[in-house]
Design a protein around this motif. Sequence first.
Motif, mmCIF file in Angstrom:
data_model
loop_
_atom_site.group_PDB
_atom_site.id
_atom_site.type_symbol
_atom_site.label_atom_id
_atom_site.label_comp_id
_atom_site.label_asym_id
_atom_site.label_seq_id
_atom_site.Cartn_x
_atom_site.Cartn_y
_atom_site.Cartn_z
ATOM 1 N N MET A 1 11.562 11.439 10.178
ATOM 2 C CA MET A 1 10.923 10.508 10.960
ATOM 3 C C MET A 1 9.528 10.753 10.802
ATOM 4 O O MET A 1 8.867 11.706 10.740
ATOM 5 N N LEU A 2 8.568 9.457 10.878
ATOM 6 C CA LEU A 2 7.257 9.501 10.524
ATOM 7 C C LEU A 2 6.615 9.905 11.839
ATOM 8 O O LEU A 2 7.084 9.392 12.838
ATOM 9 N N LYS A 3 5.321 10.481 11.829
ATOM 10 C CA LYS A 3 4.710 11.005 12.893
ATOM 11 C C LYS A 3 3.593 10.128 13.106
ATOM 12 O O LYS A 3 2.937 9.784 12.160
ATOM 13 N N LEU A 4 3.106 9.935 14.595
ATOM 14 C CA LEU A 4 2.020 8.980 14.599
ATOM 15 C C LEU A 4 0.707 9.849 14.242
ATOM 16 O O LEU A 4 -0.026 9.156 13.663
ATOM 17 N N ASP A 5 0.616 11.027 14.208
ATOM 18 C CA ASP A 5 -0.813 11.598 13.952
ATOM 19 C C ASP A 5 -0.903 11.579 12.210
ATOM 20 O O ASP A 5 -2.147 11.585 11.691
ATOM 21 N N GLY A 6 0.326 11.383 11.576
ATOM 22 C CA GLY A 6 0.090 11.236 10.151
ATOM 23 C C GLY A 6 -0.421 9.590 9.852
ATOM 24 O O GLY A 6 -1.182 9.419 8.588
ATOM 25 N N ILE A 7 0.299 8.874 10.737
ATOM 26 C CA ILE A 7 -0.066 7.443 10.553
ATOM 27 C C ILE A 7 -1.651 7.016 11.036
ATOM 28 O O ILE A 7 -2.467 6.434 10.272
ATOM 29 N N THR A 8 -2.070 8.009 12.111
ATOM 30 C CA THR A 8 -3.458 7.835 12.476
ATOM 31 C C THR A 8 -4.349 8.370 11.573
ATOM 32 O O THR A 8 -5.529 7.873 11.089
ATOM 33 N N SER A 9 -4.077 9.493 10.926
ATOM 34 C CA SER A 9 -4.906 10.091 9.700
ATOM 35 C C SER A 9 -4.968 9.191 8.688
ATOM 36 O O SER A 9 -6.161 9.268 7.928
ATOM 37 N N PHE A 10 -3.821 8.613 8.113
ATOM 38 C CA PHE A 10 -3.938 7.615 6.944
ATOM 39 C C PHE A 10 -4.779 6.524 7.437
ATOM 40 O O PHE A 10 -5.584 6.105 6.270
ATOM 41 N N VAL A 11 -4.880 5.817 8.576
ATOM 42 C CA VAL A 11 -5.582 4.837 8.723
ATOM 43 C C VAL A 11 -7.067 5.047 8.838
ATOM 44 O O VAL A 11 -8.018 4.545 8.332
ATOM 45 N N ALA A 12 -7.409 6.477 9.367
ATOM 46 C CA ALA A 12 -8.708 6.973 9.181
ATOM 47 C C ALA A 12 -9.141 7.069 7.803
ATOM 48 O O ALA A 12 -10.469 6.902 7.568
ATOM 49 N N ILE A 13 -8.329 7.632 6.874
ATOM 50 C CA ILE A 13 -8.827 8.075 5.695
ATOM 51 C C ILE A 13 -9.004 6.590 4.991
ATOM 52 O O ILE A 13 -9.789 6.352 4.266
ATOM 53 N N ALA A 14 -8.241 5.591 5.170
ATOM 54 C CA ALA A 14 -8.561 4.205 4.740
ATOM 55 C C ALA A 14 -9.774 3.517 5.110
ATOM 56 O O ALA A 14 -10.487 3.010 4.077
ATOM 57 N N GLU A 15 -10.333 3.907 6.260
ATOM 58 C CA GLU A 15 -11.317 3.288 6.957
ATOM 59 C C GLU A 15 -12.470 4.253 6.345
ATOM 60 O O GLU A 15 -13.367 3.594 6.202
ATOM 61 N N ALA A 16 -12.526 5.380 6.298
ATOM 62 C CA ALA A 16 -13.578 6.226 5.859
ATOM 63 C C ALA A 16 -13.733 6.145 4.419
ATOM 64 O O ALA A 16 -14.832 6.458 3.937
ATOM 65 N N GLY A 17 -12.656 6.067 3.838
ATOM 66 C CA GLY A 17 -12.792 6.093 2.264
ATOM 67 C C GLY A 17 -12.687 7.406 1.542
ATOM 68 O O GLY A 17 -12.892 7.647 0.360
ATOM 69 N N SER A 18 -12.531 8.401 2.449
ATOM 70 C CA SER A 18 -12.341 9.723 2.074
ATOM 71 C C SER A 18 -11.704 10.706 2.976
ATOM 72 O O SER A 18 -11.784 10.367 4.198
ATOM 73 N N ILE A 19 -10.885 11.762 2.753
ATOM 74 C CA ILE A 19 -10.206 12.779 3.456
ATOM 75 C C ILE A 19 -11.137 13.444 4.407
ATOM 76 O O ILE A 19 -11.281 13.424 5.590
ATOM 77 N N SER A 20 -12.451 13.818 3.875
ATOM 78 C CA SER A 20 -13.455 14.484 4.593
ATOM 79 C C SER A 20 -14.325 13.849 5.486
ATOM 80 O O SER A 20 -14.371 14.027 6.763
ATOM 81 N N GLY A 21 -14.389 12.264 5.186
ATOM 82 C CA GLY A 21 -14.799 11.265 6.337
ATOM 83 C C GLY A 21 -13.919 11.274 7.417
ATOM 84 O O GLY A 21 -14.251 11.027 8.421
ATOM 85 N N ALA A 22 -12.633 11.223 6.995
ATOM 86 C CA ALA A 22 -11.837 10.982 8.054
ATOM 87 C C ALA A 22 -11.899 12.265 9.056
ATOM 88 O O ALA A 22 -11.622 12.028 10.453
ATOM 89 N N ALA A 23 -11.676 13.284 8.472
ATOM 90 C CA ALA A 23 -11.955 14.559 9.203
ATOM 91 C C ALA A 23 -12.748 14.584 9.974
ATOM 92 O O ALA A 23 -12.925 15.040 11.560
ATOM 93 N N ARG A 24 -14.063 14.240 9.638
ATOM 94 C CA ARG A 24 -15.408 14.136 10.536
ATOM 95 C C ARG A 24 -15.062 13.116 11.775
ATOM 96 O O ARG A 24 -15.418 13.546 12.805
ATOM 97 N N VAL B 1 -1.237 1.773 15.439
ATOM 98 C CA VAL B 1 -2.374 2.612 15.911
ATOM 99 C C VAL B 1 -2.892 1.780 17.142
ATOM 100 O O VAL B 1 -3.281 2.436 18.340
ATOM 101 N N ARG B 2 -3.254 0.522 16.739
ATOM 102 C CA ARG B 2 -3.880 -0.343 17.937
ATOM 103 C C ARG B 2 -3.071 -0.434 19.094
ATOM 104 O O ARG B 2 -3.541 -0.406 20.207
#
Length: 325
Positions: free
Chosen positions: A1-24, A73-74
């Motif tokens: 089963m897909l977890k919501l925190d994984g989907i949220t992290s994916f969206v943040a990475i896509a918007e930030a353009g990097s894992i480090s940017g999403a982490a911040r 996410v929305r």
Amino acid sequence: MLKLDGITSFVAIAEAGSISGAARRMSLSKSVVSERLAELEQGLGAPLFHRTTRKLSLTEDGQAFLERALRIVREVEEAAAEVSERRGQLTGPMRLSAPVTFGRMHLGPALYPFLSRHPGISMTLELDDRRVDAQADGYDAVLRHGAIADSRLVAWVLAPSRRFLVASPAYLKRHGRPRRPADFADHRAIRYSNRGIADWRFLEARADEFVRPHVVLRVNNGDMMREAAMAGLGLALLPTFIIGEQLRSGELEIVDVGQSPETEFLYMAHPDGRRASAKLRALADALKEAFGDPPYWDAGLAWASGGGGGLDVDKAAFEGRDKER
């Protein structure tokens, strides 16, 4: 089963353009965000990003998944905000688009007290003079200036907007003062490029009597239009929320050609079919109150009745209203 925190992290990475940017952005460690993405990709059975030493870019599967992930996410954020609203709190994200000049001059000062009163709201405000698609681009609402025409939007009028043809005293001294639209043949114009030739529309003008002036400058920003008019480049058709101060000071003068520009409004619009949240309704009410009726930027300006109108400046009234704000 897909977890919501994984989907949220994916969206943040896509918007930030990097894992480090999403982490911040998410206030998490880089390793946690990376692990969440890896778990999501494993659950989907497909890589979502092309990885290089310099950047991440979405794969074809990632691009397809992003559209649905954004929606998920929305919906979760809106559901959480609705629960808070039921308890009398305004919380959650809010994404708005507004014109650059109006946002800088008037929207910002009206927003700051609202956000201070409701610290649970996380607002993203994007200033852009182009007409964005509220539905497709994922905005909760857009603030616009003009006629209300998009049938896909539900619009709330925030304030009436008066536009006037203006020029500097120096320009009028050099080129004379046009008295009717036919006189535009001998004049120069500063035009708002995002509206094209349809911008200069006067209610009573017949097509056979309207002459378009020579365009000396096309620009997609109201600040620059005002400054160009003050510099004496030509005539400009501008709203009083941009030129009120210059009309009061005499740096710009209203040019009466016997006809009035089309009626316009400042309004907030949200996509049709989407229920307006309590925080969006509260924002609309706060903006209406902050702008006033008539709006404060018209304080001290009184126009004669009739097409175009002359201008009288009541400086005492303006100074009194200015102190109240």
